[in-house]
Write a protein that holds these residues in place. Structure first.
Motif, PDB file in Angstrom:
ATOM      1  N   VAL A 157       0.832  -1.202   0.000  1.00 13.26           N
ATOM      2  CA  VAL A 157       0.000   0.000   0.000  1.00 13.26           C
ATOM      3  C   VAL A 157       0.867   1.252   0.000  1.00 13.26           C
ATOM      4  N   HIS A 158       1.855   1.303   0.885  1.00 15.00           N
ATOM      5  CA  HIS A 158       2.730   2.482   0.952  1.00 15.00           C
ATOM      6  C   HIS A 158       3.480   2.688  -0.362  1.00 15.00           C
ATOM      7  N   ALA A 159       4.000   1.608  -0.927  1.00 11.74           N
ATOM      8  CA  ALA A 159       4.730   1.722  -2.190  1.00 11.74           C
ATOM      9  C   ALA A 159       3.831   2.277  -3.290  1.00 11.74           C
ATOM     10  N   ALA A 160       2.607   1.760  -3.354  1.00 14.64           N
ATOM     11  CA  ALA A 160       1.677   2.188  -4.397  1.00 14.64           C
ATOM     12  C   ALA A 160       1.334   3.667  -4.264  1.00 14.64           C
ATOM     13  N   LEU A 161       1.033   4.107  -3.056  1.00 13.07           N
ATOM     14  CA  LEU A 161       0.627   5.494  -2.863  1.00 13.07           C
ATOM     15  C   LEU A 161       1.794   6.450  -3.070  1.00 13.07           C
ATOM     16  N   GLU A 162       2.999   6.011  -2.767  1.00 12.59           N
ATOM     17  CA  GLU A 162       4.176   6.845  -3.035  1.00 12.59           C
ATOM     18  C   GLU A 162       4.369   7.064  -4.533  1.00 12.59           C
ATOM     19  N   VAL A 163       4.180   6.012  -5.322  1.00 16.31           N
ATOM     20  CA  VAL A 163       4.319   6.165  -6.767  1.00 16.31           C
ATOM     21  C   VAL A 163       3.194   7.030  -7.325  1.00 16.31           C
ATOM     22  N   ARG A 164       1.978   6.852  -6.820  1.00  9.85           N
ATOM     23  CA  ARG A 164       0.878   7.682  -7.297  1.00  9.85           C
ATOM     24  C   ARG A 164       1.178   9.164  -7.072  1.00  9.85           C
ATOM     25  N   GLU A 165       1.711   9.493  -5.931  1.00  7.52           N
ATOM     26  CA  GLU A 165       2.070  10.881  -5.648  1.00  7.52           C
ATOM     27  C   GLU A 165       3.169  11.360  -6.605  1.00  7.52           C
ATOM     28  N   GLU A 166       4.138  10.502  -6.855  1.00  5.41           N
ATOM     29  CA  GLU A 166       5.238  10.852  -7.751  1.00  5.41           C
ATOM     30  C   GLU A 166       4.749  11.117  -9.176  1.00  5.41           C
ATOM     31  N   LEU A 167       3.755  10.366  -9.632  1.00  7.92           N
ATOM     32  CA  LEU A 167       3.301  10.443 -11.019  1.00  7.92           C
ATOM     33  C   LEU A 167       2.003  11.222 -11.185  1.00  7.92           C
ATOM     34  N   LYS A 168       1.554  11.916 -10.166  1.00  7.39           N
ATOM     35  CA  LYS A 168       0.219  12.525 -10.191  1.00  7.39           C
ATOM     36  C   LYS A 168       0.051  13.542 -11.299  1.00  7.39           C
ATOM     37  N   ASN A 169       1.130  14.135 -11.783  1.00  6.09           N
ATOM     38  CA  ASN A 169       1.010  15.138 -12.833  1.00  6.09           C
ATOM     39  C   ASN A 169       0.994  14.553 -14.240  1.00  6.09           C
ATOM     40  N   VAL A 170       1.177  13.227 -14.354  1.00  3.26           N
ATOM     41  CA  VAL A 170       1.207  12.628 -15.688  1.00  3.26           C
ATOM     42  C   VAL A 170       0.170  11.520 -15.878  1.00  3.26           C
ATOM     43  N   ILE A 171      -0.278  10.870 -14.800  1.00  2.00           N
ATOM     44  CA  ILE A 171      -1.261   9.789 -14.936  1.00  2.00           C
ATOM     45  C   ILE A 171      -2.059   9.664 -13.643  1.00  2.00           C
ATOM     46  N   ASP A 172      -3.339   9.334 -13.776  1.00  2.00           N
ATOM     47  CA  ASP A 172      -4.212   9.151 -12.614  1.00  2.00           C
ATOM     48  C   ASP A 172      -4.334   7.655 -12.305  1.00  2.00           C
ATOM     49  N   ILE A 173      -4.214   7.299 -11.029  1.00  2.00           N
ATOM     50  CA  ILE A 173      -4.273   5.892 -10.631  1.00  2.00           C
ATOM     51  C   ILE A 173      -5.198   5.739  -9.436  1.00  2.00           C
ATOM     52  N   GLN A 174      -6.131   4.779  -9.544  1.00  2.00           N
ATOM     53  CA  GLN A 174      -6.940   4.350  -8.412  1.00  2.00           C
ATOM     54  C   GLN A 174      -6.400   3.017  -7.903  1.00  2.00           C
ATOM     55  N   PHE A 175      -6.441   2.829  -6.589  1.00  2.00           N
ATOM     56  CA  PHE A 175      -5.961   1.582  -5.995  1.00  2.00           C
ATOM     57  C   PHE A 175      -7.070   0.915  -5.179  1.00  2.00           C
ATOM     58  N   PHE A 176      -7.336  -0.358  -5.515  1.00  2.00           N
ATOM     59  CA  PHE A 176      -8.322  -1.170  -4.811  1.00  2.00           C
ATOM     60  C   PHE A 176      -7.603  -2.366  -4.189  1.00  2.00           C
ATOM     61  N   PRO A 177      -7.487  -2.433  -2.856  1.00  2.00           N
ATOM     62  CA  PRO A 177      -6.840  -3.584  -2.231  1.00  2.00           C
ATOM     63  C   PRO A 177      -7.707  -4.824  -2.366  1.00  2.00           C
ATOM     64  N   MET A 178      -7.074  -5.956  -2.657  1.00  2.00           N
ATOM     65  CA  MET A 178      -7.791  -7.222  -2.770  1.00  2.00           C
ATOM     66  C   MET A 178      -7.878  -7.868  -1.387  1.00  2.00           C
ATOM     67  N   LEU A 179      -9.046  -7.739  -0.753  1.00  2.00           N
ATOM     68  CA  LEU A 179      -9.199  -8.315   0.581  1.00  2.00           C
ATOM     69  C   LEU A 179      -8.982  -9.824   0.520  1.00  2.00           C
ATOM     70  N   PRO A 180      -8.195 -10.365   1.412  1.00  3.52           N
ATOM     71  CA  PRO A 180      -7.954 -11.817   1.405  1.00  3.52           C
ATOM     72  C   PRO A 180      -9.221 -12.576   1.762  1.00  3.52           C
ATOM     73  N   TYR A 181      -9.521 -13.600   0.991  1.00  3.71           N
ATOM     74  CA  TYR A 181     -10.734 -14.358   1.268  1.00  3.71           C
ATOM     75  C   TYR A 181     -10.540 -15.217   2.518  1.00  3.71           C
ATOM     76  N   GLY A 182     -11.641 -15.455   3.211  1.00  7.68           N
ATOM     77  CA  GLY A 182     -11.592 -16.286   4.405  1.00  7.68           C
ATOM     78  C   GLY A 182     -10.904 -15.632   5.586  1.00  7.68           C
ATOM     79  N   LEU A 183     -10.754 -14.303   5.581  1.00  6.85           N
ATOM     80  CA  LEU A 183     -10.070 -13.624   6.688  1.00  6.85           C
ATOM     81  C   LEU A 183     -10.940 -12.465   7.173  1.00  6.85           C
ATOM     82  N   ARG A 184     -12.156 -12.808   7.535  1.00  9.15           N
ATOM     83  CA  ARG A 184     -13.105 -11.800   8.014  1.00  9.15           C
ATOM     84  C   ARG A 184     -12.867 -11.591   9.506  1.00  9.15           C
TER      85      ARG A 184
END
Length: 457
Positions: A157-184
């Motif tokens: 998560v941290h790595a992804a959001l750091e890159v999004r901030e770095e590239l915010k002026n050239v590309i837009d990125i949404q991030f959806f975490p894949m919740l692990p199944y069976g771990l409610r």
């Protein structure tokens, strides 16, 4: 540096009216005027022509005047389903069987060994590759491996959001975490809530892999309601016609009043179902206001592994979903990782593969495919500023083609990418249209000079 004023002539806008040429003017990073030209091309005295010099046009003062000579301008491609964090990991995470099951197992085992910088590097590389092919916005599903520990999940998560901030002026990125199944568990929700505080956008997952898929789906929708987030789920990525979790996703969408906020991806099992069952399932999806994403390249590669003889295509029922009025996008999915050893982040290539897989080759079909890469995924991602119209951001990609048919037949390599009035990427390899001059044929043999016989070459 402030954006240049733009003046583009002889532009083709296939999402508006492919039969006309347009004149566009932009200032301050936005389109100010988009008008059809008189019949035929307009004089372009003093206008620059492509290719751009070193990716940047020379300009007179503050205005760039460019003659596109009938080439297309799109508002930019929108990739509704990628795995930026997994991209380019194949060298470290193999898949000897080529199956989805081994890919999931091997990647899950490898994740704890990835450093934050390694994940950042892969996300940056794959996002910039997509940008170079004209993609302006991406929805990326993130590995959220809480089974390996919270620190491992949050590292991605941290790595992804750091890159999004770095590239915010050239590309837009949404991030959806894949919740692990069976771990409610409360711990899972706490990690998800932290991710939302940091900037994650929605909730993802692959509940069809769970021993209790309906319970996992119920939990995901309860979290989505609590935190006010959209849902985007891998659904029924299987050759088994009995895997039908999308029907329960549709029921939960209606129950929670989330029509228009839920997307189901893959849907391979639809193609394995009998016609009656598939038709009922698709109608339930349409009634629930679901959106859908087909991932033709990866599903062609992964699915049908157990078949012999006539191997199933693996893709979902593209034409039937379209005929039901379900918003359907086509997207990249995986790039050079254990799930898919190929790919480069080029949505135009994905569109051509969708055409092959879905038998979408008629002129009307190709224009539908183009919308599956542009306006449809833009709506799925909720992009309110998408399009080429006065007042909208001057984003776009110029493609080296003069018709939609030519676009998908040739998949031209050259792209010129525009972001808020700035040319941020330029390819310079122009194709030759009608100016090709062959050397005079040799007096003997009747072939162009310089072309050798295959027997002597």
């Amino acid at each position: 540096m402030a954006p240049w004023n733009l003046h583009l002539v002889n532009v083709r806008l296939p999402l508006l009216d492919e039969s006309k040429l347009y004149e566009l003017k932009g200032a301050g990073g936005r389109w100010m005027s988009v008008k059809p030209q008189p019949e035929g091309t307009v004089p372009a005295a003093g206008a620059l022509k492509l290719p751009l010099l070193n990716g940047k046009p020379h300009h007179d003062g503050e205005t760039v005047r460019l003659d596109l000579e009938g080439r297309m301008l799109l508002p930019g491609f929108v990739d509704a389903h990628m795995h930026l964090d997994k991209a380019y990991s194949l060298a470290k995470v193999g898949n000897r069987s080529g199956t989805l099951e081994e890919a999931v197992r091997n990647y899950g085992a490898a994740v704890p060994g990835f450093s934050r910088e390694e994940i950042r590097s892969r996300i940056r590389r794959s996002a910039l590759a997509a940008l170079s092919y004209g993609t302006r916005s991406i929805r990326s599903h993130l590995d959220f491996n809480l089974k390996a520990g919270r620190e491992v999940a949050m590292r991605t998560v941290h790595a992804a959001l750091e890159v999004r901030e770095e590239l915010k002026n050239v590309i837009d990125i949404q991030f959806f975490p894949m919740l692990p199944y069976g771990l409610r568990s409360p711990g899972t929700e706490e990690a998800l809530a932290e991710g939302f505080r940091l900037g994650l956008d929605g909730i993802g997952g692959a509940p069809h892999l769970s021993p209790e898929p309906e319970a996992d789906i119920d939990w995901i929708f309860a979290l989505a309601e609590k935190y006010g987030r959209p849902v985007d789920l891998h659904a029924d990525e299987s050759d088994d016609p009995g895997v039908r979790t999308v029907a329960h996703i549709a029921r939960r969408t209606v129950a929670y009043g989330m029509q228009g906020k839920v997307t189901a991806d893959h849907l391979c099992a639809l193609s394995a179902m009998d016609e009656k069952t598939a038709g009922e399932t698709i109608r339930a999806m349409a009634d629930a206001g679901l959106s859908a994403v087909t991932l033709p390249a990866v599903n062609l590669y992964l699915q049908g592994r157990g078949d012999r003889g006539l191997v199933r295509r693996g893709t979902t029922r593209i034409r039937e979903l379209l005929e039901a009025g379900i918003p359907l996008a086509a997207a990249s999915d995986n790039i050079q990782d254990p799930f898919h050893p190929f790919g480069r982040g080029d949505l135009l290539q994905i569109g051509q593969i969708a055409g092959y897989a879905g038998h979408l080759g008629a002129p009307g079909d190709l224009r539908t495919v183009l919308r599956m890469l542009t306006s449809v995924p833009a709506a799925i991602l909720g992009l309110e500023d998408y399009g080429t119209a006065p007042g909208l951001p001057a984003h776009g990609v110029v493609l080296d083609a003069r018709s939609v048919d030519e676009l998908f037949a040739e998949v031209p390599p050259s792209r010129w990418v525009l972001r808020q009035g700035e040319w941020i990427h330029a390819s310079v390899q122009l194709r030759v249209w009608d100016t090709l001059q062959l050397a005079p044929a040799a007096q003997e043999g009747g072939r162009p000079a310089g072309v050798a016989d295959s027997e002597t070459a």
